[in-house]
Structure formats: structure tokens, C-alpha cells
Design an enzyme around this catalytic site. Structure first.
Site, PDB file in Angstrom:
ATOM      1  N   ARG A 224       0.811  -1.226   0.000  1.00 53.39           N
ATOM      2  CA  ARG A 224       0.000   0.000   0.000  1.00 53.39           C
ATOM      3  C   ARG A 224       0.840   1.270   0.000  1.00 53.39           C
ATOM      4  O   ARG A 224       0.418   2.311   0.509  1.00 53.39           O
ATOM      5  CB  ARG A 224      -0.980  -0.011   1.189  1.00 53.39           C
ATOM      6  CG  ARG A 224      -2.026  -1.109   1.080  1.00 53.39           C
ATOM      7  CD  ARG A 224      -2.998  -1.080   2.242  1.00 53.39           C
ATOM      8  NE  ARG A 224      -4.059  -2.050   2.056  1.00 53.39           N
ATOM      9  CZ  ARG A 224      -3.969  -3.340   2.378  1.00 53.39           C
ATOM     10  NH1 ARG A 224      -2.838  -3.799   2.909  1.00 53.39           N
ATOM     11  NH2 ARG A 224      -4.967  -4.165   2.177  1.00 53.39           N
ATOM     12  N   LYS A 246       2.738  10.862 -11.916  1.00 52.27           N
ATOM     13  CA  LYS A 246       1.805  10.024 -12.666  1.00 52.27           C
ATOM     14  C   LYS A 246       2.449   8.673 -12.902  1.00 52.27           C
ATOM     15  O   LYS A 246       3.545   8.587 -13.448  1.00 52.27           O
ATOM     16  CB  LYS A 246       1.467  10.657 -14.018  1.00 52.27           C
ATOM     17  CG  LYS A 246       0.266  11.565 -14.017  1.00 52.27           C
ATOM     18  CD  LYS A 246      -0.079  11.892 -15.452  1.00 52.27           C
ATOM     19  CE  LYS A 246      -1.285  12.794 -15.553  1.00 52.27           C
ATOM     20  NZ  LYS A 246      -1.618  13.090 -16.959  1.00 52.27           N
ATOM     21  N   GLU A 288       8.048  16.691 -26.260  1.00 54.71           N
ATOM     22  CA  GLU A 288       7.508  17.198 -24.995  1.00 54.71           C
ATOM     23  C   GLU A 288       8.120  18.547 -24.642  1.00 54.71           C
ATOM     24  O   GLU A 288       7.463  19.409 -24.049  1.00 54.71           O
ATOM     25  CB  GLU A 288       7.755  16.193 -23.870  1.00 54.71           C
ATOM     26  CG  GLU A 288       7.025  14.872 -24.024  1.00 54.71           C
ATOM     27  CD  GLU A 288       5.530  14.962 -23.727  1.00 54.71           C
ATOM     28  OE1 GLU A 288       5.053  16.045 -23.320  1.00 54.71           O
ATOM     29  OE2 GLU A 288       4.841  13.936 -23.891  1.00 54.71           O
ATOM     30  N   LYS A 330       6.903  22.137 -15.670  1.00 49.69           N
ATOM     31  CA  LYS A 330       6.047  21.074 -15.139  1.00 49.69           C
ATOM     32  C   LYS A 330       5.928  21.175 -13.632  1.00 49.69           C
ATOM     33  O   LYS A 330       4.847  20.949 -13.070  1.00 49.69           O
ATOM     34  CB  LYS A 330       6.574  19.700 -15.539  1.00 49.69           C
ATOM     35  CG  LYS A 330       5.608  18.592 -15.109  1.00 49.69           C
ATOM     36  CD  LYS A 330       5.738  17.322 -15.884  1.00 49.69           C
ATOM     37  CE  LYS A 330       4.597  16.356 -15.538  1.00 49.69           C
ATOM     38  NZ  LYS A 330       4.700  15.083 -16.273  1.00 49.69           N
ATOM     39  N   GLU A 340      -4.481  16.661 -11.546  1.00 50.85           N
ATOM     40  CA  GLU A 340      -5.061  16.927 -12.853  1.00 50.85           C
ATOM     41  C   GLU A 340      -6.554  17.253 -12.811  1.00 50.85           C
ATOM     42  O   GLU A 340      -7.357  16.698 -13.560  1.00 50.85           O
ATOM     43  CB  GLU A 340      -4.810  15.727 -13.788  1.00 50.85           C
ATOM     44  CG  GLU A 340      -4.861  16.096 -15.257  1.00 50.85           C
ATOM     45  CD  GLU A 340      -4.360  14.982 -16.153  1.00 50.85           C
ATOM     46  OE1 GLU A 340      -3.158  14.984 -16.455  1.00 50.85           O
ATOM     47  OE2 GLU A 340      -5.158  14.127 -16.526  1.00 50.85           O
ATOM     48  N   ARG A 344      -3.320  21.030 -14.745  1.00 55.31           N
ATOM     49  CA  ARG A 344      -2.344  20.017 -15.163  1.00 55.31           C
ATOM     50  C   ARG A 344      -2.749  19.332 -16.457  1.00 55.31           C
ATOM     51  O   ARG A 344      -1.895  18.860 -17.220  1.00 55.31           O
ATOM     52  CB  ARG A 344      -2.139  18.990 -14.050  1.00 55.31           C
ATOM     53  CG  ARG A 344      -1.077  17.964 -14.394  1.00 55.31           C
ATOM     54  CD  ARG A 344      -0.662  17.132 -13.209  1.00 55.31           C
ATOM     55  NE  ARG A 344       0.294  16.109 -13.622  1.00 55.31           N
ATOM     56  CZ  ARG A 344       0.962  15.325 -12.772  1.00 55.31           C
ATOM     57  NH1 ARG A 344       0.765  15.448 -11.474  1.00 55.31           N
ATOM     58  NH2 ARG A 344       1.802  14.429 -13.225  1.00 55.31           N
ATOM     59  N   ASN A 348      -1.164  18.038 -21.513  1.00 54.17           N
ATOM     60  CA  ASN A 348      -1.437  16.941 -22.443  1.00 54.17           C
ATOM     61  C   ASN A 348      -1.792  17.423 -23.847  1.00 54.17           C
ATOM     62  O   ASN A 348      -2.534  16.741 -24.567  1.00 54.17           O
ATOM     63  CB  ASN A 348      -2.566  16.066 -21.896  1.00 54.17           C
ATOM     64  CG  ASN A 348      -2.138  15.290 -20.671  1.00 54.17           C
ATOM     65  OD1 ASN A 348      -1.031  14.788 -20.594  1.00 54.17           O
ATOM     66  ND2 ASN A 348      -3.022  15.222 -19.686  1.00 54.17           N
ATOM     67  N   HIS A 351      -1.955  14.941 -26.724  1.00 49.91           N
ATOM     68  CA  HIS A 351      -1.905  13.577 -26.192  1.00 49.91           C
ATOM     69  C   HIS A 351      -3.179  12.775 -26.475  1.00 49.91           C
ATOM     70  O   HIS A 351      -3.112  11.552 -26.617  1.00 49.91           O
ATOM     71  CB  HIS A 351      -1.636  13.605 -24.687  1.00 49.91           C
ATOM     72  CG  HIS A 351      -0.215  13.923 -24.341  1.00 49.91           C
ATOM     73  ND1 HIS A 351       0.419  15.071 -24.774  1.00 49.91           N
ATOM     74  CD2 HIS A 351       0.706  13.241 -23.602  1.00 49.91           C
ATOM     75  CE1 HIS A 351       1.658  15.078 -24.306  1.00 49.91           C
ATOM     76  NE2 HIS A 351       1.860  13.983 -23.606  1.00 49.91           N
ATOM     77  N   HIS A 355      -2.404   9.464 -28.067  1.00 51.28           N
ATOM     78  CA  HIS A 355      -2.714   8.186 -27.419  1.00 51.28           C
ATOM     79  C   HIS A 355      -3.586   7.319 -28.331  1.00 51.28           C
ATOM     80  O   HIS A 355      -3.461   6.082 -28.332  1.00 51.28           O
ATOM     81  CB  HIS A 355      -3.426   8.423 -26.089  1.00 51.28           C
ATOM     82  CG  HIS A 355      -2.524   8.928 -25.016  1.00 51.28           C
ATOM     83  ND1 HIS A 355      -2.997   9.376 -23.795  1.00 51.28           N
ATOM     84  CD2 HIS A 355      -1.176   9.062 -24.957  1.00 51.28           C
ATOM     85  CE1 HIS A 355      -1.981   9.763 -23.052  1.00 51.28           C
ATOM     86  NE2 HIS A 355      -0.864   9.582 -23.739  1.00 51.28           N
ATOM     87  N   HIS A 368       6.329   7.316 -28.092  1.00 48.77           N
ATOM     88  CA  HIS A 368       5.321   8.209 -27.514  1.00 48.77           C
ATOM     89  C   HIS A 368       5.443   9.627 -28.071  1.00 48.77           C
ATOM     90  O   HIS A 368       4.445  10.248 -28.453  1.00 48.77           O
ATOM     91  CB  HIS A 368       5.476   8.228 -25.991  1.00 48.77           C
ATOM     92  CG  HIS A 368       4.541   9.167 -25.300  1.00 48.77           C
ATOM     93  ND1 HIS A 368       3.173   9.021 -25.326  1.00 48.77           N
ATOM     94  CD2 HIS A 368       4.788  10.291 -24.562  1.00 48.77           C
ATOM     95  CE1 HIS A 368       2.603   9.998 -24.640  1.00 48.77           C
ATOM     96  NE2 HIS A 368       3.554  10.779 -24.165  1.00 48.77           N
TER      97      HIS A 368
END
Length: 467
Positions: A224, A246, A288, A330, A340, A344, A348, A351, A355, A368
Site C-alpha cells: 500500500r 503520474k 515534450e 512542469k 489533474e 495540469r 497533455n 496527447h 494516445h 510516444h
């Protein structure tokens, strides 16, 4: 009238106390639009206590031409990610693997509470905590078949030099985006359990974005949640995925749909690792870097236009500056919006389209950054169709991506229906509404919005797809 009082708390390194300002004001934030259809970074108004917390103000950093020169080992540049008691440093520099004191550093912080009322305001010391980046005596390094022969021994030495009480295990995973899945993740848990790691152990991610995301998710899940350190070895990971917490894995139906927000203890960026980075991986990471300029840092974008040749040629000063500036951007965004909820999401840009390319075309077929580059062109095209930007921005984006040898269109096999099917399960869908990051206004401005003419999206998809 009764006195109205309130309080908030923050944690900061002890060595910052001397920089405290007498003009200390409470934090006020107006993150308007988070629950509505549109969010624009330009609508954020924040007052930060002066001299406390070290929040990076990326837009205030001067942009300068970086001189051509040799890399030099020495004290690293440090960018702080300001998240209260989850704050952490990003160390950037050459030869950092030869500085074991960075990973073994003793971290100490004061916990202060600021109280304010109509009559007075004051700081209250609540406690002081001490710890090291490496917790406990057991460490597991997660890396891959490409990086292990190059840097695993150096990292193990940096973790253990002068500290024989620390024992290091490692797990070497196959390399590639297609292995960013549950089956591969289980290999990390298998090794951790076999090695009898406990709650004081430290997971270390040594590699690119895939390794960082998977190791971070493993650290967030094992017992955990255990300690976690990022050591990124690609431009993509150094400027983006290693910063901000992330973590996660892919699902056959969508990229990064399974994961958690989980912050590292520190990020160590040894720029020497870029010496072994293939040209294609270098260009992928620069996508990026370009993104930061487009969405929030026009001066940085202009610097990139002048210095892209140096970046492609791996000029050490230019690369170090681009990494630092990207991390500053960032870090500032993450410090305002860790999970996010609005701001935030603007990181993206491209993206959602990108994606869809990765999922529809097949994980690992394109890198990517290559998919994001084509996605940014599509987002810019849609922004222009909506009348939100002028044609000069469209041309500048095309030019800089072509100069960087990045794709400016999706693969020919991608269809309109493929895009729509994958985008329908994108993480930014809310209540059935696809929200996108689009440029709006002068260069360096964007919006995160679901309020746009759907015809513009259809027209963009039709323009870039044959069917």
C-alpha cells in the site's frame, strides 16, 4: 465583532528559513472553471508567501542563448516540486551517478502553520522531520534490458558507496511500450516479495518513461505504498514522465488507463545518460520540450526555434537548459494541480490524438513523442479551424517538428473511426464529453475545454485520415 481566523500548513527545508519574508501573506487561489466546460491557465490567480516554499515561477526565468561548450561535472541544478510535505527535488547535471551523496542525502524539514486573523498573523512551529532519499536498508532497482548493461552497476554503487548497510536487489524487464502491462508489472511484485522487502524499502526506477511509470505504480501498490526514486535516462522521461507522480500501465483498450498519482522522493537526472540515447529517442523526447513552449512558455518556444540544431546535435549546455526549463514548467503546474483537476491537464496538448495513434496503431510501433508530435499538429489544426489561433502558429509548429524530424501526420492506417473509438475512453472524457487541450490566443496560451464546435473535430480528423 469576533475575530475571524484560519490556518494552513506547509513544509519546507530548514535551510530556507533564513529567506523568509516579513511580507508573508496567506495563499489565495482562484482556479475558476475546474467544474465547467473550459479551463485556461491564464485564469489562475495565486498569491504565494514570499521566500517560503520555493515554488518555481517558470515564466519568470530568463531565456538566454546557451553557449556551446563541454559538459562539466559539479554541483547539480536543483528544481523543487512544491507539494507541501510531499515536496521533492529534481537534481539535474552531468556526472551525477558519481555523486552518491545525492541519493543518500539526509532530508530534513520544518512543519510550520501560518495563522492569521483580523488583528495579527504569525507562524507556529509544529515539528521537524528527518529522513533520507533512500529509506530503510533494502532497495530494488527496476530497469530494462537496454539500460541495465549501461548504468545498473553505476546506480548500485551510488546507492551503496560508503553505506554497506544498504542491500540492493534488481529486476530487469523487457524493453518497450508493449511491455507496459499487468503481466510485466507482476515481475516487479514477484521480485519484491521474493526479496522480502518491507515497508521501509525503496523502489528505484532506472530507465525511460515506461520503466518510471511501471516502477512508480509498483511502489504505490506494494504494501500500500513504499518509497520511490526516479532516475530517468531518456529526454522524454527527464522532461516529462519522471516529474509529477503520474504512474501506471496500459490496457489493450487505452493507454495509461490503470495507475495512480504517487510522488517520488527525488528525481536524479544525469545528463550523461543521453550520450547513449538513439537519435529517434532523442527526437521523441524533444516533442515534450516543444509542448511546454506552445502551451505556456512562448519565450522558451522561441529559444527552441533558435537552438533546435544544438539540441539535435546534443550540445550539453543546450540540452541541460532545455531539461531544466521543461522541469520548471512542469513543477510549477504540478504544484498548483497535483491530480489533474484542471491546470495540469493542459500538459497533455496533442496527447488525446497521440494516445489514439499509439493504441490504434499498436503500442511500440511509434514512440510516444512521435505520436504526441502528430497529435499536436492535429490539435493545432483544430484550434485554427475554430478561429482560436492564426496561421502563423500553425506554420511554426509544422516547421519546428519537421526540423526535429518528428511526424506531422498520423500513420496512413489510422481512420476517423479508429480515432473516435479510442478517444471515447480517453481519461479526459467526463460525463460522456470529450475535453481537449487546444491553443487559444497568442503563442503560449491554451485551454482545456469541452466547449468547441464538434464539426471542427470532425473536419480535423477527416483532413488527416484517408477514411
Amino acid at each position: 465583532m469576533a475575530s475571524i481566523s484560519n490556518a494552513f500548513s506547509l513544509s519546507l527545508p530548514c535551510n530556507r528559513i533564513a529567506n523568509s519574508s516579513s511580507d508573508f501573506n496567506p495563499i489565495t487561489s482562484a482556479l475558476s472553471g475546474l467544474d465547467s466546460g473550459e479551463f485556461s491557465p491564464g485564469r489562475v490567480a495565486v498569491s504565494k508567501p514570499s521566500g517560503i516554499g520555493g515554488r518555481i515561477c517558470a515564466n519568470a526565468t530568463p531565456v538566454m542563448d546557451q553557449p556551446v561548450g563541454e559538459k562539466s561535472s559539479g554541483a547539480p541544478t536543483i528544481v523543487e516540486v512544491d507539494l507541501g510535505n510531499r515536496s521533492y527535488p529534481i537534481y539535474i547535471g552531468s556526472g551525477l551517478f558519481d555523486q552518491p551523496e545525492l541519493l543518500q542525502k539526509l532530508v530534513y524539514s520544518l512543519r510550520l502553520v501560518f495563522r492569521f486573523s483580523q488583528r495579527s498573523s504569525y507562524l507556529v512551529l509544529m515539528g521537524c522531520s528527518f529522513d533520507r532519499h533512500v529509506h530503510g536498508k533494502k532497495v530494488i532497482v527496476v530497469t530494462n534490458t537496454t539500460i541495465a548493461p549501461l548504468y545498473l552497476d553505476k546506480v548500485v554503487e551510488a546507492l551503496t558507496k560508503g553505506n554497506t548497510a544498504v542491500s540492493v536487489e534488481y529486476v530487469i524487464l523487457p524493453d518497450g511500450e508493449k511491455f507496459k502491462d499487468m503481466d510485466t508489472l507482476m515481475k516487479v511484485f514477484d521480485k519484491a516479495i521474493e526479496s522480502r522487502l518491507d515497508r521501509r524499502c525503496t523502489f528505484v526506477a532506472l530507465g525511460g518513461g515506461v520503466i518510471g511509470d511501471m516502477c512508480g505504480f509498483a511502489a504505490a501498490s506494494f504494501l500500500r505504498g513504499v518509497n520511490f526514486i526516479q532516475i530517468p535516462t531518456t529526454v522524454m522521461a527527464q522532461v516529462d514522465s519522471s516529474v509529477g507522480g503520474k504512474t501506471g500501465i496500459n490496457h489493450p483498450l487505452g493507454k495509461n488507463l490503470i495507475g495512480a498519482f504517487y510522488q517520488p522522493q527525488c528525481v536524479l537526472i544525469d545528463t550523461d545518460t543521453l550520450d547513449t540515447l538513439p537519435d529517434r529517442e532523442l527526437a521523441s523526447g524533444l516533442a515534450e520540450v516543444i509542448k511546454y513552449g506552445l502551451i505556456r512558455d512562448a519565450e522558451f518556444f522561441e529559444w527552441q526555434e533558435k537552438n533546435m540544431e544544438k539540441l539535435i546535435a546534443r550540445n550539453p549546455n543546450a540540452l541541460a537548459y532545455a531539461i531544466k526549463r521543461s522541469c520548471e514548467n512542469k513543477a510549477e503546474v504540478v504544484s498548483f494541480d497535483e491530480k489533474e483537476s484542471g491546470l495540469r491537464a493542459t500538459l497533455n496538448l496533442g496527447h488525446t490524438f497521440g494516445h489514439a495513434i499509439e493504441t490504434g496503431f499498436g503500442y511500440g510501433q511509434w514512440l510516444h513523442g512521435e505520436a504526441v508530435a502528430a497529435g499536436m499538429v492535429m490539435a493545432v489544426d483544430m484550434s485554427y479551424r475554430l478561429g482560436w489561433i492564426d496561421s502563423s502558429i500553425v506554420k511554426r509548429v509544422d516547421d519546428i517538428l519537421l526540423h526535429t524530424k518528428l511526424p506531422t501526420a498520423p500513420p496512413e492506417t489510422m481512420t476517423v473511426e479508429m480515432f473516435k473509438s479510442v478517444m471515447a475512453v480517453d481519461k479526459k472524457v467526463a460525463d460522456g464529453l470529450l475535453r481537449l487541450i487546444l491553443l487559444k490566443g497568442p503563442l503560449g496560451n491554451c485551454v482545456f475545454t469541452g466547449e468547441y464546435d464538434r464539426k471542427a473535430l470532425d473536419d480535423t480528423l477527416s483532413a488527416f485520415c484517408k477514411s
